[in-house]
Design an enzyme around this catalytic site. Structure first.
Site, PDB file in Angstrom:
ATOM      1  N   GLU A 142      -5.749  -8.003   4.774  1.00  0.00           N
ATOM      2  CA  GLU A 142      -6.171  -7.230   5.940  1.00  0.00           C
ATOM      3  C   GLU A 142      -7.133  -6.146   5.475  1.00  0.00           C
ATOM      4  OE1 GLU A 142      -4.299  -4.413   9.475  1.00  0.00           O
ATOM      5  OE2 GLU A 142      -3.620  -4.225   7.396  1.00  0.00           O
TER       6      GLU A 142
ATOM      7  N   ASN B 283       0.840  -1.196   0.000  1.00  0.00           N
ATOM      8  CA  ASN B 283       0.000   0.000   0.000  1.00  0.00           C
ATOM      9  C   ASN B 283       0.877   1.248   0.000  1.00  0.00           C
ATOM     10  OD1 ASN B 283      -2.485   1.712   0.713  1.00  0.00           O
ATOM     11  ND2 ASN B 283      -1.122   2.087   2.436  1.00  0.00           N
TER      12      ASN B 283
ATOM     13  N   ASP C 152       1.961   6.679   0.379  1.00  0.00           N
ATOM     14  CA  ASP C 152       1.183   5.707  -0.387  1.00  0.00           C
ATOM     15  C   ASP C 152       1.698   5.602  -1.816  1.00  0.00           C
ATOM     16  OD1 ASP C 152      -0.424   5.772   1.931  1.00  0.00           O
ATOM     17  OD2 ASP C 152      -2.202   5.319   0.740  1.00  0.00           O
TER      18      ASP C 152
ATOM     19  N   HIS D 161      -6.767   0.008   1.339  1.00  0.00           N
ATOM     20  CA  HIS D 161      -6.277   1.381   1.136  1.00  0.00           C
ATOM     21  C   HIS D 161      -5.393   1.513  -0.102  1.00  0.00           C
ATOM     22  CE1 HIS D 161      -8.030   2.180   4.961  1.00  0.00           C
ATOM     23  NE2 HIS D 161      -7.178   1.418   5.615  1.00  0.00           N
TER      24      HIS D 161
ATOM     25  N   ASP E 198      -0.980  -6.310   3.559  1.00  0.00           N
ATOM     26  CA  ASP E 198      -1.196  -5.253   4.542  1.00  0.00           C
ATOM     27  C   ASP E 198      -2.057  -4.140   3.949  1.00  0.00           C
ATOM     28  OD1 ASP E 198      -0.446  -3.933   7.128  1.00  0.00           O
ATOM     29  OD2 ASP E 198       0.437  -2.471   5.751  1.00  0.00           O
TER      30      ASP E 198
END
Length: 534
Positions: free
Chosen positions: A282, A143, A214, A249, A245
């Protein structure tokens, strides 16, 4: 009545014996029962990824060279312990080079942090794990990168760098950068997501904090870079899959469909390299938010379930625990019939389960009993099995594993001074192995029970309401195996009247403490589990 093997007969005999010896003190009864539940290798029913997976924070697990930091060679030396525990998979928290102790801000996606060892050490670890029937899943943090990663360092210095498009940029006067973020998930409390670059009018986006910029998945070049990283670890190093992970996002929160599609694309690319590559994501959110990710990430962590088990054991009230779990599973199945429900109690981002139950050993054992008998593919956080404690901040929920008494422990890490899991609060694993009533042997028995049962591994779930609120009761059925599972969540003996519809369940498969049964009346000892079969 189905033909019973010797293990089942021994357990049944133990159950009958408990009826005749009701005056025996509870501790002796518990120990007598405990010694009967030994694994039967010929009966092993589970097959990874439907088996139990063990999460390791490498830095705290086992230090092989005395520098205070856990490492790969230390983990390799403990593979027999994990095999004997009954786990079939290991999830390793990040191992790439990184300036932080937790290593979630990666600076090199193709190497191992030198504190942990080398790529050759890692390959040897994977080979040794595979020889023991244990799969290896590594944390893949894509991410974001670390702000010290060469990509970001060059991109932040030079707006014309080819790596500029690897990140998300905006001008300092852009209206979108003036808005505070909204906390939408349990994985971050950061609301300031636009960060300054010194000496520049540019800001970059970092969901978690300024040290984790990011990555820009709108860039085809960046996406191909991520695929390349995944291919490397699967084909060159030999890992079995990835824990992804911050999977929700990848794109901003208002673009969930793009998130869903990326993981479909990523999975397709990984399957080209390894046809059984395992991906677990996740997505720290409610079931409705989690479900759409299952098309690309067939395994996802069930955060709702972890909270529900903790709540039930603390209140000593089964409530809607089982029925809600059934609803979630039915919902997930409608999205992907082959989904893997990655259940767990707590993980490296949460207070440890022993602390969540205020140090109550009986409740911690009951939480484990529920985890391993309810549907799902359970994950367990290192140290849960020895009753380690821990509360945030994060360093204190990631304290060193306690293998032996301090003066004898040549493996214990010392990188952090423990506050919660110390020699005064946690009995070392080596000592617990010799104690039939320890939480470690409790975990071993329940894992072995699950591993040896197709119904507990693969069976569907039928909730039951048998009256007392402290009784969690349900059926697990698969093919010709049908089990009635009863947990007494309270500190008192509880009597349960079994209805005529359950009369066929009269043979004992398992009991954690001695209980008694007379006709249709079953008396469950405090904080105990009884499993009957028809």
């Amino acid at each position: 009545m189905k033909k019973k093997n010797l293990l089942h007969l021994a357990l049944a005999a133990s159950f009958v014996f408990s009826i005749a010896c009701s005056s025996v003190d509870q501790t002796s009864q518990t120990q007598a029962v405990a010694t009967t539940q030994q694994p039967d290798e010929q009966e092993k029913a589970s097959e990874w990824p439907r088996g139990v997976t063990y999460e390791i924070f490498v830095q705290s697990f086992c230090d092989s060279n005395g520098d205070g930091i856990g490492d790969i060679k230390g983990m390799t030396s403990k593979l027999d312990y994990l095999r004997d525990l009954g786990v079939e998979g290991i999830w390793l928290m990040p191992m790439n080079p990184s300036p932080s102790y937790h290593k979630y801000n990666v600076t090199d996606y193709y190497d191992i942090h030198p504190d942990y060892g080398t790529l050759e050490d890692y390959k040897e670890f994977i080979q040794e794990a595979h020889e023991r029937g244990i799969h290896v899943v590594m944390d893949l943090v894509v991410n974001h990168s670390g702000s010290d990663h060469p990509w970001f360092q060059e991109a932040s210095r030079n707006a014309n760098s080819p790596y500029r498009e690897y990140y998300v940029w905006a001008h300092k006067d852009d209206p979108q950068t003036q808005k505070e973020g909204k906390i939408l998930a349990g994985d971050s409390d950061n609301v300031n997501r636009w960060h300054k670059v010194a000496g520049s009018d540019s800001l970059y986006y970092g969901y978690f904090y300024d040290g984790m910029p990011d990555l820009n998945f709108d860039s085809p070049k960046l996406r191909e870079e991520i695929y390349k990283i995944g291919r490397f670890w699967l084909s060159e190093v030999g890992v079995d899959g990835f824990r992804l992970d911050a999977a929700r996002h990848i794109f901003p929160d208002d673009r969930p469909e793009d998130n869903h599609q990326f993981w479909i694309d990523f999975r397709n690319e990984m399957l080209k390299v390894k046809e059984d590559a395992y991906l677990v994501g996740e997505v720290w959110a409610d079931a409705a938010t989690v479900a759409p990710y299952m098309k690309g990430l067939p395994a996802l962590f069930n955060f709702d379930m972890g909270y529900a088990i903790t709540n039930a054991v603390n209140k000593e009230d089964a409530g809607e625990l089982v029925s809600n779990h059934r609803k979630i599973r039915d919902f997930y199945s409608s999205v992907n019939p082959d989904f893997v429900d990655a259940t767990f109690l707590t993980n490296h981002d949460q207070n440890r389960i022993m602390s969540e139950v205020n140090g109550n050993m009986n409740k911690a054992k009951m939480a484990a009993a529920l985890l391993f008998t309810l549907p799902g593919s359970p994950y367990m956080y290192y140290g849960e099995e020895i009753g380690m404690k821990g509360k945030k901040p994060d360093e204190l929920i990631r304290e060193p594993f306690i293998w032996e008494k301090k003066e004898e422990d040549g493996c214990r890490a010392t990188w952090v001074e423990p506050k919660y899991s110390t020699d005064q609060t946690v009995t070392p694993a080596a000592v617990q192995l010799e104690d039939e009533n320890s939480i470690l042997n409790h975990y071993k028995r329940f894992i072995q029970l699950r591993n040896n049962s197709k119904a507990l591994t693969y069976g569907e779930l039928e909730p039951l309401n048998l009256g007392p609120k402290s009784i969690s009761a349900f059926l697990r059925k698969y093919e010709d195996e049908s089990l009635l599972v009863l947990h007494n969540l309270s500190d008192k003996e509880v009597s349960v009247s079994l209805p005529e519809t359950l009369a066929a369940y009269e043979d004992v498969r398992f009991q954690s403490k001695a209980s008694t049964k007379s006709n249709n009346m079953l008396k469950l000892a405090p904080y105990s589990t009884v499993i009957l079969e028809d």
